[in-house]
Design an enzyme around this catalytic site. Structure first.
Site, PDB file in Angstrom:
ATOM      1  N   ASP A 272       0.852  -1.157   0.016  1.00 17.36           N
ATOM      2  CA  ASP A 272      -0.066  -0.088  -0.085  1.00 17.36           C
ATOM      3  C   ASP A 272       0.971   1.287  -0.137  1.00 17.36           C
ATOM      4  O   ASP A 272       2.262   1.133   0.310  1.00 17.36           O
ATOM      5  CB  ASP A 272      -1.021   0.000   1.067  1.00 17.36           C
TER       6      ASP A 272
ATOM      7  N   GLU B 157     -17.638   9.829   5.160  1.00 22.18           N
ATOM      8  CA  GLU B 157     -17.052   8.401   5.269  1.00 22.18           C
ATOM      9  C   GLU B 157     -16.356   8.088   4.018  1.00 22.18           C
ATOM     10  O   GLU B 157     -16.653   8.493   2.910  1.00 22.18           O
ATOM     11  CB  GLU B 157     -18.223   7.314   5.455  1.00 22.18           C
TER      12      GLU B 157
END
Length: 703
Positions: free
Chosen positions: A246, A450
């Site tokens: 990542d 979110e």
């Protein structure tokens, strides 16, 4: 005539890799392990940027068809549909990639290596990135994840159409603001029963890439974990593709996790344990690591070989125009055909949660119609995260407005703030409700509340939700609106479970639409006015309240999801009503010589409209088994059923479908009585109380 053997497409890929590798300097090899590959002019090797996104359409690279967000695709429970969506995304990827090449551009988000799908288990509804996943169930996650891999990568024997990526490996689902430093320590049972099955399924399906997670697992950084990357991924599962970190995760090794002291030590740890590609810059320090003897050039070669294999399989080092998709025309991008697929996907994702007195479908000529709410008129309720830019985003207000009959008075009001305190002063919304036969209120969350750390700009918790209830401003608005509305339809947007007992009580009809993409408004109108019947099913369990959830930081599965929670939910996993009147027949089983169980029942639609229904097959293991799941989804199928028709339903369960996971993480056969449930939602009384048909059930004894 090729100047070098590696440029000859007729040679075996292994020969081409060996030739090119032999010509690279150590510095050039190291650069191949970074997501930004520089050009090598002396060898005529072009630059390449590995970073690209396609969560629900080509992301962050201009015009694209914006499909419904991942969680919405999960709600379709439709393997074939999601495979088709992924195939269309790879068509647009090829068109845009070659258009960029013709323009001389090879930058970020313009390649053919896509870091999707996200197959982390949505174990807690507070996790902001859960919207990217297909839900909380390992079986559903794996089945739809495989569909994405097959659609993106294609079926050509020689070339990959695009490279898919299973992320984030592994045990990764919040809290988002702690992702760079927390250490997930699952039990062996939870690891093998919940967190790893989808990854194993995608590896078996030939996914080209696996992305490591930011966090640690059992003390090891996931992007440098011997347990995850060597012992399980390579040695046990025989993964043949490449591993990518990542982005800037290797920096966390020495900055946040503090398992190493220097960038060179972090780079060496990741490389030795199987991380091939560094999204970030830490692998620049491999030169230091080699000089200090922390790794060898041969260690570097292992990862370069894996990455060159992907490049050759994508045709990135072949002459431009030689792959099967090189001539894909750019006018397919966001085309009418692709938008129609986005609309159909959105329709199949929408979940009907309540329909009192069969209010839906609506007439198209009501005596006045009001569309209101803070999410009715904006594009934020359509997009989610990791989105592209569509030429047209049909909002929910626009979709309804386009569908009602001419001569109908339709009004739009924003209604209330998205979050915060109750709106002060006079509110004209309620007067408009008084003079309307039907009120459609669009409530919920959007991508400012979110999402991923850095994207959800209004989230106080790095993208997560501290509470899964509606904001107080929306609840107060809804209560007042109910006193004025003759017929009230509530449309819920967002990327996860919303604890909305007030909505269930006050509204006449409730429909969950998630983040529904570029044609979301049209799709909603199609469902509301009966042009299509809703067929979505909840891919997550919806609790009554945040207080019903275990601590967010706890990765133990006990008390989580439909499989291990014991508290009654507001809406159960797999639940979703239909416009049909459905019923199941008796359930019969036979056992084959190989131990497989053939389960047979029927589904009848006694209603007046054709429907598509997701029939779900669950097992309920013996309660004597330690920490046994309440139920486990083992298969599903989507059936189209005309009005007044009955269809056979048949599931074949291999013996291993009934295996349980022991404390050591091993899948083992267990003797005893198993419940077998075939129905329209996960087992339990709540679904029936909400209007789902009673399932077909029986008991199967394993001796």
């Amino acid at each position: 005539m090729s100047a070098y053997p590696f440029q000859d497409p007729s040679l075996p890929v292994s020969d081409r890799i060996n030739d090119l590798l032999s010509r690279l300097t150590l510095e050039e090899k190291v650069n191949q392990l970074l997501h930004e590959n520089k050009a090598i002019p002396r060898l005529d090797v072009p630059e390449y940027n590995w970073w690209n996104e396609a969560c629900h359409g080509i992301g962050r690279n201009g015009r694209a068809t914006v499909f419904p967000q991942g969680i919405a695709m999960g709600a379709t429970f439709n393997r074939d549909l999601i495979r088709q969506v992924a195939s269309v995304i790879s068509d647009e990827a090829q068109a845009k990639h070659h258009a960029a090449l013709r323009a001389g551009r090879r930058g970020q988000y313009q390649g053919l290596t896509f870091w999707t799908p996200n197959i982390n288990i949505f174990r807690d509804p507070r996790w902001g990135r859960g919207m990217e996943t297909f839900g909380e169930d390992p079986y559903l996650m794996g089945e739809l994840g495989v569909a994405v891999v097959e659609g993106l990568q294609g079926q050509d024997e020689r070339f990959l159409k695009a490279a898919a990526c299973a992320k984030h490996y592994a045990v990764h689902s919040g809290p988002e603001q702690d992702r760079h430093k927390f250490d997930a320590r699952p039990t062996r049972k939870d690891l093998r029963e919940t967190y790893l099955p989808a990854f194993k399924k995608l590896v078996d399906a030939g996914v080209e890439t696996v992305m490591g997670a930011y966090n640690r697992v059992d003390g090891e950084p996931a992007c440098g974990s011997k347990q995850l990357l060597v012992d399980i991924l390579r040695d046990e599962w025989k993964f043949q593709g490449h591993v990518v970190s990542d982005c800037w995760a290797l920096l966390d090794f020495h900055v946040d996790h503090q398992v190493t002291k220097t960038a060179a030590e972090s780079a060496a740890l990741a490389l030795k344990n199987g991380c091939d590609l560094n999204c970030g810059c830490t692998y620049n320090d491999l030169l230091t690591a080699v000089s200090e003897g922390l790794v060898s050039e041969a260690d570097v070669d292992v990862s370069v070989r894996r990455l060159l294999s992907t490049k050759f399989r994508l045709g990135l080092l072949d002459p431009t125009g030689t792959t099967p998709w090189a001539d894909t025309p750019i006018d397919i991008v966001d085309s009418a055909e692709h938008r129609d697929l986005a609309r159909r996907t959105a329709i199949e994702s929408m979940v009907l949660l309540k329909n009192k007195d069969n209010l839906l479908p609506l007439r198209d000529d009501p005596d006045g119609l009001l569309v209101c709410g803070p999410l009715a008129g904006g594009v934020g309720a359509l997009l989610g995260n990791y989105y592209g830019v569509s030429g047209r985003l049909v909002t929910y207000t626009e979709g309804v407005n386009a569908r009602v009959a001419e001569g109908v008075r339709i009004e739009y009001r924003h209604g209330c703030p998205l979050q915060g305190a109750k709106a002060p002063g006079v509110n004209y919304t309620f007067g408009a409700a008084d003079r309307s036969e039907v009120v459609i209120a669009v409530l919920g969350t959007d991508h400012t509340l979110e999402g991923e750390e850095g994207d959800a700009v209004a989230s106080a918790s790095g993208g997560d939700r501290d509470f899964i209830e509606l904001p107080a401003s929306q609840i107060e608005f809804l209560k007042e609106l109910r006193t004025h509305a003759k017929h009230l339809v509530v449309v819920l947007t967002g990327g996860g479970a919303l604890a909305v007992p007030e909505v269930q009580e006050l509204a006449d009809a409730v429909i969950q639409v998630w983040y529904s993409g570029c044609e979301g408004g049209t799709a909603l109108a199609n469902v509301l006015f009966g042009d299509a019947a809703p067929s979505g099913k909840l891919p997550v369990t919806v609790p009554y309240a945040t207080a019903d959830l275990p601590p967010f930081e706890d990765y133990a599965m006990q008390g989580r999801t439909y499989r291990f929670a014991t508290k009654e939910p507001l809406y159960p996993f797999g639940f979703g009503l239909s416009y049909g009147e459905l019923s199941y027949g008796p359930l019969e089983t036979t056992t084959e010589l190989d131990g497989s169980i053939i389960a047979t029942t029927t589904l009848t639609n006694r209603g007046y409209q054709a429907v598509s229904e997701t029939v779900q097959c669950y097992i309920q293991p013996p309660t004597s088994w330690a920490d046994a799941p309440v139920a486990t989804l083992v298969d599903f199928q989507k059936l189209h059923l005309p009005a007044g028709q009955t269809a056979p339903v048949v599931f074949t369960l291999r013996p291993e479908a009934l295996y349980q996971v022991d404390a050591q993480g091993k899948h083992v056969p267990v003797v005893g009585d198993y419940g077998l449930v075939i129905g329209s939602a996960s087992p339990g009384p709540r679904a029936i109380a909400l209007g789902a048909p009673a399932p077909a059930t029986t008991t199967v004894t394993i001796a």
